[in-house]
Motif scaffolding. Sequence first.
Motif: not given
Length: 292
Positions: A112-118, A134-147, A164-168
């Motif tokens: 699920l995390l990798h799908e969000l990264r995609w 800008g917001r997408a980069r923040e979320l991507l970096a944090d999702t990569e950190r979590i992974a 939910g955060q990414v979906n927004e």
Amino acid sequence: MPGGREAPGDPRAALRADCAACAGLCCVAPAFARSSDFPVDKPARTACTNLRDDFRCGIHDRLRDTGYVGCTVFDCFGAGQQVVQVTFGGRDWRTEPELARPMFAAFDAMRLLHELRWYLAETLATPAAADLHGRARELLADTERIAGLPADALAAVDVAARRGQVNEVLVQVGERVRAASPGPRPDRRGADLVGARLRGADLRGANLRGALLLGADLRGADLRGAEMIGADLRGADVSGADLAQALFLTRFQVHAAVGDAATRLPAVLDRPAHWTAPRGRDGGRRAARHRR
């Protein structure tokens, strides 16, 4: 319009499955039910009977012929090798059975995390959504950190909240792309289009989020700028269709559909090998109607 191209340094390059670096996680962790996608039932956390001791599939060269179509379309977005090689440092559940439960749980979360990264990476390749980069980069970096977290920390992550955060952001990306589309932009979000006759349809800028397109006839349809996130394309005929600039299209969706050499795809997606094989035009539609 969406970029649809894996540029140098594109994060999507790291989200391709490498089965040789995995430990057959997709053959064990998920459950599948007897249907047109699988010939048998298999409970979750139970190894498929076709999984060999070396983690290779014993019928890989004839999965479709033996009814395991679902295996040929599954995509983990590279979660398998991430869990085995990074989260568990190259260890596996067969050599160390005590790792089975945490490894399978990690795989479920990681996919699920990798799908969000995609999707976030595609957002960054979408010019129409420049104000959201800008917001997408923040979320991507944090999702990569979590992974990259250890297994115990990963298990504590609320993946649903992250989604939910990414979906927004993704919803807003779709709005931007549709607004920039010169097409009719039909809103068919979540629509039941099973077996629909959409041959040659102008679906530019369409909202097809979560639409059921099982067995739909999309031959020659124009889907540039159409939002495809969550759309079910199993058995849909996309022969000659233009999906080159479709938004949030994944390998899973493409491999579940049937197409031909004239189907236009985003450069980041490979053309499925089974598209070139002889097939019956109505096979997917019959299966879709039966499933419905």
